[in-house]
Design a protein around this motif. Sequence first.
Motif, PDB file in Angstrom:
ATOM      1  N   VAL B 494      -5.510   9.592   2.880  1.00  0.00           N
ATOM      2  CA  VAL B 494      -5.499   8.274   3.744  1.00  0.00           C
ATOM      3  C   VAL B 494      -6.217   7.461   3.040  1.00  0.00           C
ATOM      4  O   VAL B 494      -7.480   7.497   2.558  1.00  0.00           O
ATOM      5  CB  VAL B 494      -6.594   8.462   5.078  1.00  0.00           C
ATOM      6  N   ALA B 495      -5.434   6.327   2.723  1.00  0.00           N
ATOM      7  CA  ALA B 495      -5.877   5.553   1.693  1.00  0.00           C
ATOM      8  C   ALA B 495      -5.844   3.981   2.298  1.00  0.00           C
ATOM      9  O   ALA B 495      -5.242   3.650   3.198  1.00  0.00           O
ATOM     10  CB  ALA B 495      -4.885   5.067   0.532  1.00  0.00           C
ATOM     11  N   LEU B 496      -6.884   3.145   1.874  1.00  0.00           N
ATOM     12  CA  LEU B 496      -7.157   1.731   2.462  1.00  0.00           C
ATOM     13  C   LEU B 496      -5.886   0.942   1.881  1.00  0.00           C
ATOM     14  O   LEU B 496      -5.485   1.195   0.708  1.00  0.00           O
ATOM     15  CB  LEU B 496      -8.478   1.298   2.228  1.00  0.00           C
ATOM     16  N   GLY B 497      -5.287  -0.127   2.627  1.00  0.00           N
ATOM     17  CA  GLY B 497      -4.400  -0.759   2.052  1.00  0.00           C
ATOM     18  C   GLY B 497      -3.117  -0.386   2.289  1.00  0.00           C
ATOM     19  O   GLY B 497      -2.905   0.585   2.900  1.00  0.00           O
ATOM     20  N   SER B 498      -2.149  -0.768   1.172  1.00  0.00           N
ATOM     21  CA  SER B 498      -0.801  -0.277   1.215  1.00  0.00           C
ATOM     22  C   SER B 498      -0.505   0.087  -0.327  1.00  0.00           C
ATOM     23  O   SER B 498       0.257  -0.839  -0.706  1.00  0.00           O
ATOM     24  CB  SER B 498       0.118  -1.133   1.941  1.00  0.00           C
ATOM     25  N   PRO B 499      -0.868   1.071  -0.718  1.00  0.00           N
ATOM     26  CA  PRO B 499      -0.540   1.843  -2.068  1.00  0.00           C
ATOM     27  C   PRO B 499       1.275   1.747  -2.196  1.00  0.00           C
ATOM     28  O   PRO B 499       1.676   2.006  -1.036  1.00  0.00           O
ATOM     29  CB  PRO B 499      -0.822   2.825  -2.339  1.00  0.00           C
ATOM     30  N   ARG B 500       1.787   1.616  -3.423  1.00  0.00           N
ATOM     31  CA  ARG B 500       3.139   1.742  -3.457  1.00  0.00           C
ATOM     32  C   ARG B 500       3.474   3.151  -3.062  1.00  0.00           C
ATOM     33  O   ARG B 500       2.679   4.351  -3.131  1.00  0.00           O
ATOM     34  CB  ARG B 500       3.446   1.667  -4.902  1.00  0.00           C
ATOM     35  N   THR B 501       4.736   3.116  -2.653  1.00  0.00           N
ATOM     36  CA  THR B 501       5.467   4.621  -2.087  1.00  0.00           C
ATOM     37  C   THR B 501       6.573   4.817  -3.072  1.00  0.00           C
ATOM     38  O   THR B 501       7.086   3.811  -3.400  1.00  0.00           O
ATOM     39  CB  THR B 501       5.859   4.495  -0.641  1.00  0.00           C
ATOM     40  N   VAL B 502       6.487   6.031  -3.246  1.00  0.00           N
ATOM     41  CA  VAL B 502       7.669   6.623  -4.415  1.00  0.00           C
ATOM     42  C   VAL B 502       8.277   7.858  -3.797  1.00  0.00           C
ATOM     43  O   VAL B 502       7.898   8.434  -3.027  1.00  0.00           O
ATOM     44  CB  VAL B 502       7.145   6.741  -5.631  1.00  0.00           C
ATOM     45  N   THR B 503       9.778   7.866  -4.203  1.00  0.00           N
ATOM     46  CA  THR B 503      10.459   8.951  -3.675  1.00  0.00           C
ATOM     47  C   THR B 503      10.281  10.096  -4.563  1.00  0.00           C
ATOM     48  O   THR B 503      10.602  11.354  -4.253  1.00  0.00           O
ATOM     49  CB  THR B 503      11.898   8.443  -3.432  1.00  0.00           C
TER      50      THR B 503
END
Lengths: 208, 543
Positions: B494-503
Motif C-alpha cells: 500500500v503506497a502513498l500517492g500514485s506510483p507508476r503501474t507497469v505490466t
Amino acid sequence: MTRPEPPATGTDLLVLHALRCGGHAGPARVAAATGLGESDAESELIDLAVAGLVTHSGGGFGGWGLTDAGRAAAAERITGELESAGARVALRAAFDGFLVLNPELLDLCAAWQLRSVDGVMTANDHGDPSYDARVLARFAEFDQRAAVVCAELSAALPRFGRYRARLAEARQRAASGALEYVTDSTASYHTVWAELHEDLLATLGIPR
Amino acid sequence: MRWIRPLSAQVDEAAELLGGKAHGLVVLHRLGLRVPAGFVVTTEACRAFLRDGRLPDGLGDELATAVTDLEASTGRRFGGSRAPLAVSVRSGAGVSMPGMMNTILNLGLTTAATAGLAAETGDPRFALDSRLRLLSGFAAAITNLDADGVGAVLGGAPGRGTGDEEADLTGAIGAVEDLIRRRRGRPIPDDAARQLELAVRTVLSSWDTPRARTYRDLHDVPHDLGTAAIVQTMVFGNRDDRSGTGVAFSRDPNTGGNVPFGEVMFGRQGEDVVSGRALTRPLRELADREPAVWTGLLDALSRIEGHYRDACYVEFTFQSGELWILQVRPGRFVGGAAVRVAADLADERVIGRREALLRVSAGHLRHVRTPRMATTERTDILARGLGACPGVAAGRVATTADGAVRMAADGPVILVRPETSPHDLRGLAAAAGIVTARGGPASHAAVVARSMAKPAVVGVTGLTVDVAGGSVGAGGRTIGEGTLVTIDGTSGEVALGSPRTVTTTAAAHLHRLLGWADDVSGDHSERDEVQRLSAAHAVLRHG
C-alpha cells in the motif's frame, strides 16, 4: 424436560434485523432474507421508515438502511427476544459449532475462486468442469454438516431456520449450473453464510 | 529407533518419511547452519497411529529417550523447575499443506517449569506469555478452531485490560484452561512427558481434520501419506531486546531481483510474524541493530541458494544475538519474479538455460502481464499486507462503506477496513480496491474482492482504522480519509500517492528467456509467448 418452542419473531423485527445483518438492501433482498413476500417486505420497510428506524438512500449503491435509532432498536429487541426465549446458552453452543465450520467454508470459497496451475495460484476460470465438480462435492459434504449446526440454531430460535433454506437453495442452484451462487451473487452461499455469521455476533452481542 | 530420527547431518532418508520440513532441517545441518536441536516422529508412525487409533508400541519409550538426549545436549531439564527445557512440536508432511495442521509451541512449560523460567530470566511476563501460547495452541487443536476462533469463543474473557500485564496474562491463562476443561473434559496434564505425548498425538491427528482432508482432495494429495511431527528445542525470539524473529527470501519474491527480502520483529516469537499479529520491520533493519545476525543470515541464504540452485525462503529466530534457522524451502516464485530468477540463475551459470526454461511454466507467463506497481526508492510504502486479488488500484481512502459510496461519486476510492462484514458489501461494490487489517487470503474481504475482481490487500499488520476520526494509521503514521493511495494486490503493498503501474517488471529477462526457448525449439517464427515456451518444453521433455 422440554421447553415450549419460542414464539416466532415479529415481521417488523425480522425486517429490521435483516438490515442489521445484511447491510443496505432493496426489498427483494430483504424479502429473501426474511422469507416475506417482496411487497410485504416493502410495506414493512415503509412502516419502519415512518417510525424513524430505517431510511432509504438513492444512487447506484443505495437502498434501505438502518438509522442510528433503528440500529439501537434492533440491538435492544433482538437481545430481548433471545433472553425471553431463554435461548442464550443453546445459541452460544451452536455458535461454537459454527466457528469450527467457518474457516472450512472460507477455504472452500477460496478454492472455488483460486486454483493452483503449474504451482501458480490462478483465478479459477471455471473452464475445468472436473475441478469445479470436486469443489462442489466438498460443498455438498460441508453443507450436510452445516445443516446440523443450522438445526441447532433454529431449535434455539426459530428465525434461524431461514438460513438453512437460503443455504440449501444457494447450493442447489450452484449444483444445477448457476455458478454465481457459490461466492458471487447477493444470494450466494458465501453471502448467506456471512450474514449468518453477522447475525450470530449481533444476537449474542459479541463484538467483531 | 523405529519411529524417531534425530535431526542431524547424518540422517539420510527421504522427505516422504521425514516430512518436507524435517528434510529441510537436515539439509540445513549438512550446510553447517545452526538449527535448534531436535528429532522427528516419522510419517510412518503417523500412518500406524491413524490406522490403529493409538500411538504405536514403543514410541513412548523412544520419545523418552530422545528427550533425554535433548536434555543432555542442551543442559536443561524437560519440565524442570530449574533451567527448564521447552520444545516446539510442529507438523510437517511430505507434501506442503500450509496452515492446515497443528503446531504446539513452548511445550513442557508446566506450572513449575513456567515459574522456573520466570526465575531464571527474571521476567515473569515472558514466562507467562510463553505458557499462554502453549495452552492456546492446545485449545485451538482441541476445539478445532483457528486462533481467531479461540479468541471468539473466549469472548470477553475476564482478566483483560486491568493495566497489570502479569495479572492480564494470568487471567487469560485461566480462561484458556477453562475452555480446555469444558471441551476436553479434563485439563492439559501438568507433566512435561505427558504433555509431549499429547502434543504428538494432537499433531498427528491434525492430518485428518476436515480442513486438511478438503485441502488434499482439492490438491490431489493422497489421504494415506500422514504427517511427521518435529520436536525441537524452543529458541525464544521474545527473550530480550537482542532477540527476535523473522522470515527472509534470498531474492525479492515480488520482482525476482537479487536482493534479500523479508520481515523481522524484535522481541517476538515466530508465530507472530506468520500470523500477522504484530508489527514487522523491513529485513534490512537487522543490519544496523544486529550486524552479526545479519551477516550470518546473508551467509545462510547464500549457502542455501547454492544447495537448491534456486531462490529460497527461511524462517529464523535470534535469541540474545544468536541466529537460528527454523525452516527452509525453495522460494516458489511466481509470474515475472519466476522468469527473472530463472534467467538470472542461468546468467550466473548456476543452472543451464534448458533448466531455466523448464522452471518457468505457461502459468507463470500468464501472470507476467498482471499489472504491478513499479516501486522505486522514492516510492513511499505506507504498509504491507498479503495480496488477495491481483491488480493495481489507486484511489482516495474511505474508512466506511457509507463513505466509500459517497466518495465514489467523485472518483475512485480505496476502502480501508479493520475487516469486512456484510455491512461493507455496498462499500466494496463502490470501491476500486480494498485493504483490510485482519484476515488472510480466505477471509470474507478476500472472497468478496475476488468475486468482484477488485485488487485487494488483506492482513495488513498494525493497520488501524479510526472511523470516528476518519483516519488510517500504519507504521507510526496517520493519514486522513481522502488521501490518495495505490495498492498492489499481488505484492500486498500500500503506497502513498500514485506510483507508476507497469505490466511487467521482467521484460528484458522474458525477452532473453524466450530467445533461448526459440533456440531450443528451432522455431523463430512470430508466435505468442506461451506457444514459444511450450514448443521449447516439448523438445526438452520429449526430444
